[in-house]
Design an enzyme around this catalytic site. Sequence first.
Site, PDB file in Angstrom:
ATOM      1  N   CYS A   1       8.802   8.784  -0.791  1.00  0.00           N
ATOM      2  CA  CYS A   1       7.922   7.753  -1.332  1.00  0.00           C
ATOM      3  C   CYS A   1       7.324   6.896  -0.229  1.00  0.00           C
ATOM      4  O   CYS A   1       7.867   6.782   0.873  1.00  0.00           O
ATOM      5  CB  CYS A   1       8.676   6.869  -2.337  1.00  0.00           C
ATOM      6  SG  CYS A   1      10.096   5.982  -1.649  1.00  0.00           S
ATOM      7  N   CYS A   2       6.171   6.328  -0.523  1.00  0.00           N
ATOM      8  CA  CYS A   2       5.539   5.301   0.299  1.00  0.00           C
ATOM      9  C   CYS A   2       4.868   4.372  -0.694  1.00  0.00           C
ATOM     10  O   CYS A   2       5.261   4.319  -1.857  1.00  0.00           O
ATOM     11  CB  CYS A   2       4.557   5.901   1.309  1.00  0.00           C
ATOM     12  SG  CYS A   2       3.153   6.759   0.561  1.00  0.00           S
ATOM     13  N   ASP A   3       3.860   3.624  -0.296  1.00  0.00           N
ATOM     14  CA  ASP A   3       3.251   2.701  -1.258  1.00  0.00           C
ATOM     15  C   ASP A   3       2.193   3.362  -2.140  1.00  0.00           C
ATOM     16  O   ASP A   3       1.937   2.888  -3.244  1.00  0.00           O
ATOM     17  CB  ASP A   3       2.660   1.461  -0.561  1.00  0.00           C
ATOM     18  CG  ASP A   3       1.785   1.805   0.610  1.00  0.00           C
ATOM     19  OD1 ASP A   3       1.205   0.889   1.203  1.00  0.00           O
ATOM     20  OD2 ASP A   3       1.681   2.998   0.954  1.00  0.00           O
TER      21      ASP A   3
END
Length: 351
Positions: free
Chosen positions: A315-317
Site C-alpha cells: 500500500c501507499c497513499d
Amino acid sequence: MPGKSLDIEALKAFSPLNGLKAENLRALSEKTSVQEIPGGRFLFRKGDTDRRTIYLVSGEVELRDGDRLLSVIEGGTPDARSPLSPGLPRRASARARSRVEFVAIDSDLLDVMLTWDQTGTYEVSELRAGNLPESDDWMTTLLQTKAFHRIPAANIQAIFMRMQQVNFKAGDVVIKQGDEGDYFYVITDGRCAVTRETPLNKEGIKLADLGPGDTFGEEALISHAKRNATVTMVSDGSLMRLGQEDFNTLMNEPMLQWVDFEQASRIVASGGQWIDVRLPSEFESFHQEGAINIPLYFIRLKLKTLDPAKPYVVCCDTGRRSSAAAYILSERGFDAHVLRGGLTMADIESR
C-alpha cells in the site's frame, strides 16, 4: 489572480517533497504557486474529494470536525511539514484562523514524481547500459503528462526498458497517414510536425508542432485503425519507440493483483502482511495497523527479509507507488497484492 512562485528550497520544507530529486523539485516549483486567503475562509471542507495535496506556508489553520476543533496548524512549524488532512474524502475541514498562504499541488502529479524518483535510480542505471539517451529530461516531461498518470507505475520501468532509440534527419517521415500502426513514439530530441491530408488540401494541414517529451502514434494502436496523420521531422532528432504488442500489454493491460480494502483485510487476517512503501515521514503521519514500512526505493534491498510463503498487501497513499513495488515483488515470485486506490481511499481506523 496567480500567486507568487515557491522556490526549490521552500518546497524542501515539506514532506515528502524533501525526498524529491532536484530536477523534479524544479519542475514542480514551475507548476506551483503560493495562494492566499483571509481569515475565516475554508481551504477545503470535510468530505471533499478534490485531488489536491495542500501545504500551509504561513498563518494558522484550524482543522475541524463540524463544531469540534481538532487541531491548529501554524505555518513554519513541524506540524506544517505534512499535507493538511491528506486522506480522501477529507476527514476534517480546514479553516483559516488568520490570513494564510498555502500551496495546492496536483496529487497525481506529485505521486508520479515520487514514484519515478524512487524507481528511477535503478531504471536509469539499467537503461543507460542499453539504449536510452543520456538526458532524462524527456522522461520527467513524459511522466508529468496526464496520460501517463493513468498508466500503472508498475509498468513504467518495463516500458522504458523495451523502448528502442531511433534517429532521424530533418525531413524524414516518421509515420505516414494511411499506414498501419506499428509503434508508439516519444520524442527525446528535436522537433516534429504533424500534418493531415484532406480532399481539399493534398499538401496536408498542419495540426501540431511536437518537441521533447511529446508522444504520438497511440491512436492507431488503441483503435487498430490506420494512421490518421503524418509526422515529419522538422529538425534532426531522436525518438524512443515501443512496439504495438508491448504498448498494448504494458499500457492497456495491467497485470497486477488489485484488491479493495475489504479483500486486503481478509488476506492480512489469514496470515498476510501489510507493506507500506511510502517514505518514513508519511508512514509516521498515519498508517494501517500492523504494517511494516519499506520505502519503495529500499524494496529491492529488503527482499531477503521477506517470507516467500507469505502473501503481502502493498500500500501507499494512492496505489501508484505500491503497484511499482508489487511489480518488483511479483517478478521475484512473491504473492503480492496492491491496495486499490491506496490508503487515501481506505477507511483507516488507526489514524
